[in-house]
Design a protein around this motif. Structure first.
Motif, PDB file in Angstrom:
ATOM      1  N   GLY A   1       8.590   9.865   3.002  1.00 22.22           N
ATOM      2  CA  GLY A   1       9.339   8.826   3.697  1.00 22.22           C
ATOM      3  C   GLY A   1       8.720   7.471   3.449  1.00 22.22           C
ATOM      4  N   ARG A   2       9.559   6.456   3.555  1.00 21.85           N
ATOM      5  CA  ARG A   2       9.097   5.076   3.414  1.00 21.85           C
ATOM      6  C   ARG A   2       9.693   4.262   4.559  1.00 21.85           C
ATOM      7  NH1 ARG A   2       6.049   7.073   0.263  1.00 21.85           N
ATOM      8  NH2 ARG A   2       5.740   6.572  -1.937  1.00 21.85           N
ATOM      9  N   ILE A   3       8.836   3.653   5.359  1.00 20.18           N
ATOM     10  CA  ILE A   3       9.278   2.798   6.455  1.00 20.18           C
ATOM     11  C   ILE A   3       8.726   1.399   6.209  1.00 20.18           C
ATOM     12  CG2 ILE A   3       9.182   2.380   8.947  1.00 20.18           C
ATOM     13  CD1 ILE A   3       8.771   5.427   9.289  1.00 20.18           C
ATOM     14  N   ILE A   4       9.630   0.434   6.142  1.00 22.03           N
ATOM     15  CA  ILE A   4       9.248  -0.963   5.934  1.00 22.03           C
ATOM     16  C   ILE A   4       9.725  -1.754   7.143  1.00 22.03           C
ATOM     17  CG2 ILE A   4       9.301  -2.936   4.370  1.00 22.03           C
ATOM     18  CD1 ILE A   4       8.335  -0.368   3.007  1.00 22.03           C
ATOM     19  N   ASN A   5       8.807  -2.418   7.815  1.00 19.36           N
ATOM     20  CA  ASN A   5       9.142  -3.220   8.985  1.00 19.36           C
ATOM     21  C   ASN A   5       9.080  -4.703   8.631  1.00 19.36           C
ATOM     22  OD1 ASN A   5       9.312  -0.884  10.655  1.00 19.36           O
ATOM     23  ND2 ASN A   5       7.073  -0.847  10.775  1.00 19.36           N
ATOM     24  N   MET A   6      10.128  -5.425   8.997  1.00 15.96           N
ATOM     25  CA  MET A   6      10.166  -6.844   8.687  1.00 15.96           C
ATOM     26  C   MET A   6       9.433  -7.619   9.783  1.00 15.96           C
ATOM     27  SD  MET A   6      11.100  -8.456   6.035  1.00 15.96           S
ATOM     28  CE  MET A   6      12.139  -7.147   5.357  1.00 15.96           C
ATOM     29  N   ALA A   7       8.267  -8.134   9.455  1.00 17.56           N
ATOM     30  CA  ALA A   7       7.480  -8.942  10.380  1.00 17.56           C
ATOM     31  C   ALA A   7       7.744 -10.412  10.073  1.00 17.56           C
ATOM     32  CB  ALA A   7       5.998  -8.595  10.268  1.00 17.56           C
ATOM     33  N   SER A   8       6.736 -11.252  10.206  1.00 18.60           N
ATOM     34  CA  SER A   8       6.919 -12.686   9.968  1.00 18.60           C
ATOM     35  C   SER A   8       5.567 -13.368  10.000  1.00 18.60           C
ATOM     36  CB  SER A   8       7.826 -13.299  11.047  1.00 18.60           C
ATOM     37  OG  SER A   8       7.812 -14.707  10.976  1.00 18.60           O
ATOM     38  N   VAL A   9       5.483 -14.511   9.339  1.00 17.38           N
ATOM     39  CA  VAL A   9       4.292 -15.341   9.479  1.00 17.38           C
ATOM     40  C   VAL A   9       4.059 -15.683  10.950  1.00 17.38           C
ATOM     41  CG1 VAL A   9       5.544 -17.513   9.120  1.00 17.38           C
ATOM     42  CG2 VAL A   9       3.112 -17.396   8.592  1.00 17.38           C
ATOM     43  N   SER A  10       5.122 -15.742  11.747  1.00 15.06           N
ATOM     44  CA  SER A  10       4.986 -16.030  13.178  1.00 15.06           C
ATOM     45  C   SER A  10       4.197 -14.960  13.904  1.00 15.06           C
ATOM     46  CB  SER A  10       6.368 -16.177  13.824  1.00 15.06           C
ATOM     47  OG  SER A  10       7.068 -17.262  13.274  1.00 15.06           O
ATOM     48  N   GLY A  11       4.290 -13.719  13.428  1.00 18.74           N
ATOM     49  CA  GLY A  11       3.555 -12.628  14.049  1.00 18.74           C
ATOM     50  C   GLY A  11       2.094 -12.596  13.676  1.00 18.74           C
ATOM     51  N   LEU A  12       1.741 -13.279  12.597  1.00 16.16           N
ATOM     52  CA  LEU A  12       0.347 -13.358  12.160  1.00 16.16           C
ATOM     53  C   LEU A  12      -0.337 -14.606  12.697  1.00 16.16           C
ATOM     54  CD1 LEU A  12       0.898 -12.354   8.428  1.00 16.16           C
ATOM     55  CD2 LEU A  12      -0.420 -11.033  10.081  1.00 16.16           C
ATOM     56  N   LYS A  13       0.351 -15.714  12.585  1.00 15.22           N
ATOM     57  CA  LYS A  13      -0.223 -17.012  12.898  1.00 15.22           C
ATOM     58  C   LYS A  13       0.121 -17.476  14.309  1.00 15.22           C
ATOM     59  CE  LYS A  13      -0.069 -21.811  11.109  1.00 15.22           C
ATOM     60  NZ  LYS A  13       0.446 -22.485  12.324  1.00 15.22           N
ATOM     61  N   GLY A  14       1.313 -17.074  14.773  1.00 14.28           N
ATOM     62  CA  GLY A  14       1.840 -17.654  15.997  1.00 14.28           C
ATOM     63  C   GLY A  14       2.443 -19.012  15.684  1.00 14.28           C
TER      64      GLY A  14
ATOM     65  N   VAL B   1       8.734   0.701  -1.471  1.00 17.55           N
ATOM     66  CA  VAL B   1       9.528   1.920  -1.414  1.00 17.55           C
ATOM     67  C   VAL B   1       9.221   2.833  -2.598  1.00 17.55           C
ATOM     68  CG1 VAL B   1      11.911   2.753  -1.685  1.00 17.55           C
ATOM     69  CG2 VAL B   1      11.393   0.961  -0.020  1.00 17.55           C
ATOM     70  N   SER B   2       8.796   2.266  -3.696  1.00 15.46           N
ATOM     71  CA  SER B   2       8.650   3.007  -4.949  1.00 15.46           C
ATOM     72  C   SER B   2       7.469   3.985  -4.926  1.00 15.46           C
ATOM     73  CB  SER B   2       8.449   2.026  -6.109  1.00 15.46           C
ATOM     74  OG  SER B   2       7.128   1.488  -6.075  1.00 15.46           O
ATOM     75  N   PRO B   3       7.484   4.983  -5.818  1.00 13.57           N
ATOM     76  CA  PRO B   3       6.355   5.913  -5.918  1.00 13.57           C
ATOM     77  C   PRO B   3       5.038   5.223  -6.253  1.00 13.57           C
ATOM     78  CG  PRO B   3       8.271   6.774  -7.091  1.00 13.57           C
ATOM     79  CD  PRO B   3       8.598   5.366  -6.719  1.00 13.57           C
ATOM     80  N   ASP B   4       5.105   4.069  -6.916  1.00 15.76           N
ATOM     81  CA  ASP B   4       3.888   3.342  -7.285  1.00 15.76           C
ATOM     82  C   ASP B   4       3.112   2.865  -6.067  1.00 15.76           C
ATOM     83  OD1 ASP B   4       4.471   3.638  -9.990  1.00 15.76           O
ATOM     84  OD2 ASP B   4       5.596   1.762 -10.062  1.00 15.76           O
ATOM     85  N   ALA B   5       3.762   2.803  -4.903  1.00 18.67           N
ATOM     86  CA  ALA B   5       3.120   2.294  -3.690  1.00 18.67           C
ATOM     87  C   ALA B   5       2.720   3.418  -2.732  1.00 18.67           C
ATOM     88  CB  ALA B   5       4.050   1.312  -2.980  1.00 18.67           C
ATOM     89  N   GLY B   6       2.617   4.625  -3.238  1.00 12.79           N
ATOM     90  CA  GLY B   6       2.345   5.774  -2.382  1.00 12.79           C
ATOM     91  C   GLY B   6       1.005   5.744  -1.672  1.00 12.79           C
TER      92      GLY B   6
END
Length: 242
Positions: A133-146, A222-227
């Motif tokens: 499975g591949r789960i990608i969550n869309m975060a933001s610079v706002s979540g890192l920096k505020g 998502v790709s196998p290269d990122a396993g």
């Protein structure tokens, strides 16, 4: 048939991700909450990319609505499972905290955080059973920096980042990866109303990014290269903040 679900897939980054995953051979399930016209445009682009897709209407923040939609899809595909999930749905309701209505606080957090739970939880077990499975969550610079004026949005995206890191550790042994992508300023509806010319001066790359650039990063994850990549937050922001 390989299936990928993209929440908030009708416009912007969600649309670009849908097209990218279609080019990678996925049958795309385009989630949308209300704008069927834009979702249909995404579906047309997916088909132009050489794959088929379908639209699945539900509000990710509504637990019952989300569960019923997913269960309905699973009933129609008893031999299949959704192996890629992109949690992209999100909104902005910017205001300084002193004047922020409760509804704006709750709506932003509900779509991002409740939405993450409502969609991910029922799709997780089939991924674990199939050991992929591949789960990608869309975060933001706002979540890192505020970001000032975005206390609600920063809280929501910071929560997604923490959830990404925790869930990744739970499921890694089953070959399920969980990562977050943290865009900076990307030219979509989400940046409408912002002063692009002024903001570009704060970005080392001196421009806003494109949804397609974000989609390329999602495609790699998502790709196998990122396993062997999991539990990470990857910024894509033109050098604005890392």
């Amino acid at each position: 048939m390989k299936y990928a679900l993209v929440t908030g897939g009708s416009r912007g980054i969600g649309r670009a991700v849908s097209v990218k995953l279609a080019r990678m051979g996925y049958h795309i399930i385009i989630n949308y909450a209300s704008n069927a016209t834009e979702a249909e445009k995404t579906l047309e682009l997916v088909q132009q990319a050489g794959q088929d897709g379908e639209m699945l209407k539900f509000d990710v923040s509504n637990h019952q609505q989300t569960r019923e939609a997913i269960e309905s899809w699973e009933s129609a595909h008893p031999e299949e499972y959704i192996e890629v999930l992109v949690n992209n749905a999100g909104i902005r309701r910017d205001n300084i905290m002193a004047f922020m209505p409760e509804e704006d606080w709750r709506r932003v957090l509900n779509i991002t955080l409740d939405g993450f739970y409502n969609v991910t939880q029922p799709l997780l077990q089939p991924m674990l059973v199939h050991k992929f499975g591949r789960i990608i969550n869309m975060a933001s610079v706002s979540g890192l920096k505020g970001m000032p004026g975005q206390t609600n949005y920063s809280a929501a995206k910071g929560g997604i980042i923490a959830a990404t890191k925790a869930l990744a550790q739970e499921v890694a042994r089953k070959n399920v990866t969980v990562n977050a992508v943290a865009p900076g300023f990307i030219r979509t509806d989400m940046v409408e109303g912002l002063d692009e010319e002024a903001l570009k001066k704060t970005i080392p790359a001196n421009r806003f990014g494109t949804p397609e650039e974000v989609a390329e990063l999602v495609g790699f994850l998502v790709s196998p290269d990122a396993g062997y990549i999991t539990g990470n937050v990857i910024s894509i922001n033109g050098g604005l903040y890392t």
